[in-house]
Design a protein around this motif. Structure first.
Motif, short mmCIF file in Angstrom:
data_model
loop_
_atom_site.label_atom_id
_atom_site.label_comp_id
_atom_site.label_asym_id
_atom_site.label_seq_id
_atom_site.Cartn_x
_atom_site.Cartn_y
_atom_site.Cartn_z
N LYS A 185 0.74 -1.21 -0.14
CA LYS A 185 0.02 -0.09 0.07
C LYS A 185 1.05 1.29 0.08
O LYS A 185 0.28 2.45 -0.10
N VAL A 186 2.14 1.19 0.24
CA VAL A 186 3.08 2.34 0.23
C VAL A 186 3.73 2.48 -1.04
O VAL A 186 4.38 1.62 -1.76
N GLY A 187 3.38 3.79 -1.78
CA GLY A 187 4.14 3.81 -3.01
C GLY A 187 5.24 4.60 -3.25
O GLY A 187 6.25 4.31 -4.04
N ALA A 188 5.98 5.42 -2.08
CA ALA A 188 7.26 6.05 -1.84
C ALA A 188 7.37 6.15 -0.45
O ALA A 188 6.45 6.13 0.40
N ALA A 189 8.74 6.06 0.15
CA ALA A 189 9.11 6.21 1.21
C ALA A 189 10.10 7.24 1.35
O ALA A 189 11.10 7.43 0.68
N PHE A 190 9.88 8.14 2.30
CA PHE A 190 10.92 9.38 2.57
C PHE A 190 11.57 9.29 4.14
O PHE A 190 10.98 8.76 5.13
N PRO A 191 12.89 9.75 4.18
CA PRO A 191 13.57 9.56 5.22
C PRO A 191 13.43 10.85 6.05
O PRO A 191 12.73 11.68 5.55
N ARG A 192 14.09 10.88 7.34
CA ARG A 192 13.98 12.01 8.16
C ARG A 192 15.42 12.83 7.63
O ARG A 192 16.30 12.08 7.40
N VAL A 193 15.41 13.87 7.39
CA VAL A 193 16.15 14.78 6.74
C VAL A 193 16.89 15.90 7.61
O VAL A 193 16.05 16.65 8.37
N HIS A 232 1.70 13.74 8.22
CA HIS A 232 0.36 14.23 7.64
C HIS A 232 0.63 14.89 6.43
O HIS A 232 -0.62 15.34 5.79
N GLY A 233 1.49 14.85 5.63
CA GLY A 233 1.67 15.63 4.58
C GLY A 233 1.24 15.07 3.24
O GLY A 233 1.02 13.76 3.03
N ASP A 234 0.47 15.78 2.43
CA ASP A 234 0.08 15.19 1.29
C ASP A 234 1.21 15.01 0.19
O ASP A 234 1.27 14.08 -0.53
N TRP A 235 2.45 15.75 0.28
CA TRP A 235 3.69 15.46 -0.31
C TRP A 235 4.87 15.82 0.76
O TRP A 235 4.61 16.44 1.85
N LEU A 236 6.02 15.13 0.29
CA LEU A 236 7.03 15.51 1.17
C LEU A 236 8.40 15.83 0.09
O LEU A 236 8.32 15.21 -1.14
N SER A 237 8.98 16.83 0.66
CA SER A 237 10.44 17.09 -0.16
C SER A 237 11.21 15.85 -0.44
O SER A 237 11.60 15.07 0.47
N GLY A 238 11.70 15.96 -1.64
CA GLY A 238 12.16 14.65 -1.92
C GLY A 238 13.78 14.68 -2.23
O GLY A 238 13.93 14.21 -3.54
N PRO A 239 14.58 15.16 -1.46
CA PRO A 239 16.18 15.02 -1.72
C PRO A 239 16.50 13.79 -1.73
O PRO A 239 17.62 13.10 -2.44
N VAL A 288 14.29 9.60 -2.00
CA VAL A 288 13.10 9.14 -1.94
C VAL A 288 13.06 7.82 -2.49
O VAL A 288 13.88 7.59 -3.47
N ALA A 289 12.54 6.49 -2.05
CA ALA A 289 12.69 5.61 -2.27
C ALA A 289 11.05 5.04 -2.94
O ALA A 289 10.08 5.37 -2.40
N ILE A 290 11.34 4.32 -3.82
CA ILE A 290 10.24 3.89 -4.59
C ILE A 290 10.31 2.60 -5.38
O ILE A 290 11.43 2.25 -5.84
N ARG A 291 9.10 2.01 -5.67
CA ARG A 291 9.27 0.61 -6.67
C ARG A 291 9.49 0.91 -7.95
O ARG A 291 8.71 1.91 -8.33
N ARG A 292 10.24 0.29 -8.48
CA ARG A 292 10.17 0.33 -9.87
C ARG A 292 8.94 0.30 -10.76
O ARG A 292 8.75 0.87 -11.56
N GLN A 293 8.44 -0.69 -10.38
CA GLN A 293 7.03 -0.66 -10.92
C GLN A 293 6.07 0.17 -10.62
O GLN A 293 5.41 0.90 -11.83
N THR A 294 6.04 1.13 -9.55
CA THR A 294 5.30 2.36 -9.38
C THR A 294 5.88 3.58 -10.31
O THR A 294 5.24 4.11 -10.86
N LEU A 295 7.02 3.57 -10.21
CA LEU A 295 7.69 4.50 -11.09
C LEU A 295 7.50 4.28 -12.62
O LEU A 295 7.07 5.33 -13.17
N ASP A 296 7.19 3.30 -12.88
CA ASP A 296 7.07 2.88 -14.49
C ASP A 296 5.43 3.37 -14.58
O ASP A 296 5.23 3.89 -15.67
N GLU A 297 4.56 2.95 -13.60
CA GLU A 297 3.30 3.24 -13.84
C GLU A 297 2.79 4.80 -13.85
O GLU A 297 1.90 5.04 -14.30
N ILE A 298 3.69 5.51 -13.13
CA ILE A 298 3.33 6.90 -13.32
C ILE A 298 4.16 7.61 -14.26
O ILE A 298 4.18 8.86 -14.41
#
Length: 283
Positions: A105-113, A155-162, A164-174
């Motif tokens: 269910k997770v499309g992208a993962a972001f670290p603490r910066v 609770h962000g709709d978006w996070l800043s992405g310096p 960002v981790a994402i599955r290749r399948q998800t990246l291909d789909e978008i």
């Protein structure tokens, strides 16, 4: 380790070297040289030969999105991390992000910066809605936090992405990183696209990276120019992604920006106001 880490760099050997050497063994590392001068390119190539990273060169600066997509095309693993070159990764961070991507269910993962002093600089926001735009224009966002465009990472709709981790399948789909912008708001566009697939974003505070904010931009532009460009691309992305609602939201938000510039003055507010106006008309 089933992850390809794309490190995008422009005219910067030292930070790129530090970034690459902080990455864990077993990860596939692809360094994209986005049109650096010949001597810097030679140093980057030598560093990649030494560390086992792939060196991919563009003869011109393609911008963020096209540069990242170039790197992705030269990668092979099923998971991808898009990384600025001014990132240093703390031990265990990659593993924490990969574990979070195990959740379908997770499309992208972001670290603490963190910045160089250890201060948390993780940035997140809400998509610009009609309510948020009107709240900004009228000042009601001061009284009602839900009308503000800034948010906590949880609770962000978006996070800043310096980083960002994402599955290749998800990246291909978008369709890869959205190339509509040369620089700025790519993270907002990516998060919008990921959420459009019905997936959520994961903020992973256990995964920690340090980041020198806008290191590349600051070598080229003054702070006011950076603010202008950031605002322009934020408005343009919000307007383009949300259709007619985005147009109304951005119009209201721009009114608020102009009022603040008129009342408060100052070069920073004038730069933001100029960027907002440009964002309303930019293609």
């Amino acid at each position: 380790m089933d992850v390809s880490i794309i490190v995008l760099t422009w005219e910067d050997f030292d930070r790129t070297n530090g970034c690459v050497r902080s990455l864990p063994e077993g990860a596939e590392v692809v360094v994209v040289d986005n049109g650096s001068a010949a001597e810097i390119g030679a140093a980057l190539r030598a560093m990649c030969d030494e560390t086992g990273a792939k060196y991919v060169r563009s003869e011109t600066n393609l911008g963020y999105a096209k540069g990242m997509n170039l790197g992705v095309r030269h990668s092979t693993r099923s998971r991808v991390i898009l990384s600025n070159n001014d990132i240093v990764v703390r031990p265990g961070a990659i593993e924490e992000l990969m574990a979070r991507l195990d959740d379908p269910k997770v499309g992208a993962a972001f670290p603490r910066v963190l910045d160089a002093t250890g201060k948390d600089q993780t940035a997140a926001g809400r998509f610009l809605t009609v309510g948020a735009g009107l709240g900004h224009a009228t000042g009601l966002s001061v009284l009602f936090p839900r009308l503000r465009i800034v948010s906590t990472p949880e609770h962000g709709d978006w996070l800043s992405g310096p980083f960002v981790a994402i599955r290749r399948q998800t990246l291909d789909e978008i369709g890869g990183v959205d190339e509509s912008s040369f620089f700025y708001s790519e993270d907002l566009r990516l998060c919008w696209a990921v959420r459009g697939l019905g997936l959520r974003l994961a903020y992973v505070p256990e995964a920690v990276v340090t980041h020198e904010d806008d290191a590349s931009a600051k070598r080229k532009w003054a702070v006011e120019e950076i603010s202008r460009r950031q605002t322009r691309e934020f408005i343009r992305a919000s307007r383009e992604l949300a259709g007619w609602r985005g147009g109304i939201a951005c119009s209201a938000y721009t009114v608020g920006v102009l009022l603040r510039a008129a009342v408060g003055g100052g070069s920073a507010r004038r730069a933001v106001a100029k960027g907002a106006i440009e964002g309303m008309t930019a293609r």
